[in-house]
Design a protein around this motif. Structure first.
Motif, short mmCIF file in Angstrom:
data_model
loop_
_atom_site.label_atom_id
_atom_site.label_comp_id
_atom_site.label_asym_id
_atom_site.label_seq_id
_atom_site.Cartn_x
_atom_site.Cartn_y
_atom_site.Cartn_z
N LEU A 198 -5.31 -6.34 -9.20
CA LEU A 198 -4.08 -6.86 -8.61
C LEU A 198 -2.86 -6.21 -9.23
O LEU A 198 -1.89 -5.87 -8.54
CB LEU A 198 -4.04 -8.39 -8.78
N ARG A 199 -2.87 -6.04 -10.55
CA ARG A 199 -1.74 -5.38 -11.22
C ARG A 199 -1.66 -3.91 -10.80
O ARG A 199 -0.57 -3.37 -10.60
CB ARG A 199 -1.87 -5.50 -12.74
N LEU A 200 -2.82 -3.28 -10.68
CA LEU A 200 -2.85 -1.89 -10.24
C LEU A 200 -2.26 -1.75 -8.84
O LEU A 200 -1.51 -0.80 -8.56
CB LEU A 200 -4.28 -1.36 -10.26
N ALA A 201 -2.58 -2.69 -7.96
CA ALA A 201 -2.05 -2.66 -6.59
C ALA A 201 -0.53 -2.77 -6.59
O ALA A 201 0.16 -2.04 -5.85
CB ALA A 201 -2.67 -3.79 -5.78
N LYS A 202 0.01 -3.64 -7.41
CA LYS A 202 1.47 -3.81 -7.48
C LYS A 202 2.14 -2.53 -7.98
O LYS A 202 3.19 -2.12 -7.47
CB LYS A 202 1.82 -4.98 -8.40
N ARG A 203 1.54 -1.89 -8.97
CA ARG A 203 2.12 -0.66 -9.51
C ARG A 203 2.02 0.47 -8.50
O ARG A 203 2.93 1.30 -8.39
CB ARG A 203 1.42 -0.29 -10.81
N MET A 204 0.90 0.50 -7.77
CA MET A 204 0.75 1.53 -6.75
C MET A 204 1.81 1.38 -5.67
O MET A 204 2.44 2.36 -5.25
CB MET A 204 -0.65 1.45 -6.15
N VAL A 205 2.03 0.16 -5.21
CA VAL A 205 3.04 -0.09 -4.17
C VAL A 205 4.43 0.25 -4.70
O VAL A 205 5.24 0.85 -3.99
CB VAL A 205 2.98 -1.56 -3.70
N ALA A 206 4.71 -0.10 -5.95
CA ALA A 206 6.02 0.21 -6.54
C ALA A 206 6.24 1.72 -6.58
O ALA A 206 7.34 2.21 -6.24
CB ALA A 206 6.11 -0.39 -7.94
N LEU A 207 5.22 2.48 -6.98
CA LEU A 207 5.34 3.94 -7.01
C LEU A 207 5.56 4.50 -5.61
O LEU A 207 6.38 5.40 -5.41
CB LEU A 207 4.08 4.55 -7.63
N TRP A 208 4.82 3.96 -4.63
CA TRP A 208 4.96 4.44 -3.26
C TRP A 208 6.35 4.13 -2.72
O TRP A 208 6.97 4.98 -2.07
CB TRP A 208 3.88 3.82 -2.36
#
Length: 278
Positions: free
Chosen positions: A181-191
């Motif tokens: 879940l944390r990885l998903a949030k960071r991925m979306v933030a980077l995108w």
């Protein structure tokens, strides 16, 4: 008989190789640092592809070995994206533009074919091999149609990217792993940061020229590579959880897992060899 070298056909062919033959021109000032490189920072920033891609190939190898060696093709293709993007920004040639955009298209297609969830296949598709053939046909048709209006290609690619994000969001509804879940949030933030840079460079160039800061497209290169690294790891984790749950997949970060920053990758904690023998 007209000399073939001077023929309209030969001139048209040579034209696609010519510097600035593309209709796409980014905000960075042309030839500012070199008479041989049109967009210097946009060109140099592509070196991030050649740094991250080999590292991700290495980090995802345990998962690829257990799941499918074709997983390596994603990051091998990302190397070609880097090569073609570097060539495009160095020359702003039409050929460079098309190679850049089509390599991205085929990376997206490969991601669809490898990782699109089985439960979301169209009803007439029964297995991944058939789904892969469907993706191949659609991608081939899209490749041909990309020559009709090349200036629209980048927007079409972003639409495909948004659709992948939507599917990933739907899949994350079934995920309870806190690291994922944390990885998903960071991925979306980077995108989001990456696409903001892309849009700002494309449509807010006059503003950034006033500030003498015309490097947002180069920053997009760096951010989008990191977003892809986070995204492919997250997708691989979900895929391993569904397809090879006995491997007990987990997420770790290189170089130090305790930081939860850096490059994410999959670790398989289960005894996969024992499962194969059973």
């Amino acid at each position: 008989m007209e000399d073939i070298v001077g023929s309209p056909w030969s001139e048209r062919v040579s034209g696609v190789f010519a510097y600035e033959s593309s209709k796409v021109d980014w905000c960075e000032e042309n030839y500012r640092h070199s008479e041989h490189v049109v967009e210097y920072f946009n060109t140099v920033s592509n070196l991030i592809f050649f740094i991250i891609s080999p590292m991700m190939l290495y980090l995802l190898h345990p998962y690829a070995r257990e799941r499918h060696q074709a997983v390596h093709l994603v990051w091998l293709m990302m190397v070609f994206v880097g090569v073609f993007s570097l060539y495009f920004h160095m020359t702003l040639s039409f050929l460079g533009q098309m190679l850049d955009e089509l390599s991205i298209l085929w990376v997206l297609a490969l991601g669809y074919a490898l990782w699109f969830p089985r439960r979301r296949f169209p009803s007439f598709i029964k297995d991944r091999r058939s789904f892969g053939r469907l993706v191949l046909i659609i991608t081939a048709l899209t490749t041909v149609s990309s020559f009709v209006k090349p200036t629209a290609n980048a927007y079409v690619l972003n639409v495909f990217g948004l659709q992948l994000l939507y599917v990933l969001r739907m899949e994350m509804k079934h995920c309870t792993d806190p690291k994922a879940l944390r990885l998903a949030k960071r991925m979306v933030a980077l995108w989001v940061l990456a696409i903001t840079c892309w849009i700002s460079d494309r449509f807010g160039c006059a503003f950034w020229q006033e500030l003498n800061f015309c490097y947002l497209h180069g920053i997009w290169h760096i951010l989008i590579v990191m977003a892809v690294a986070y995204g492919t790891t997250l997708i691989a984790f979900l895929d391993a959880s569904y397809e090879i749950p006995y491997s007990l997949p987990g997420i770790q970060y290189w170089p130090c897992d305790q930081w939860e920053v850096g490059l994410p990758h999959i670790v398989l904690k289960g005894n996969t060899k024992l499962r194969k023998e059973c």
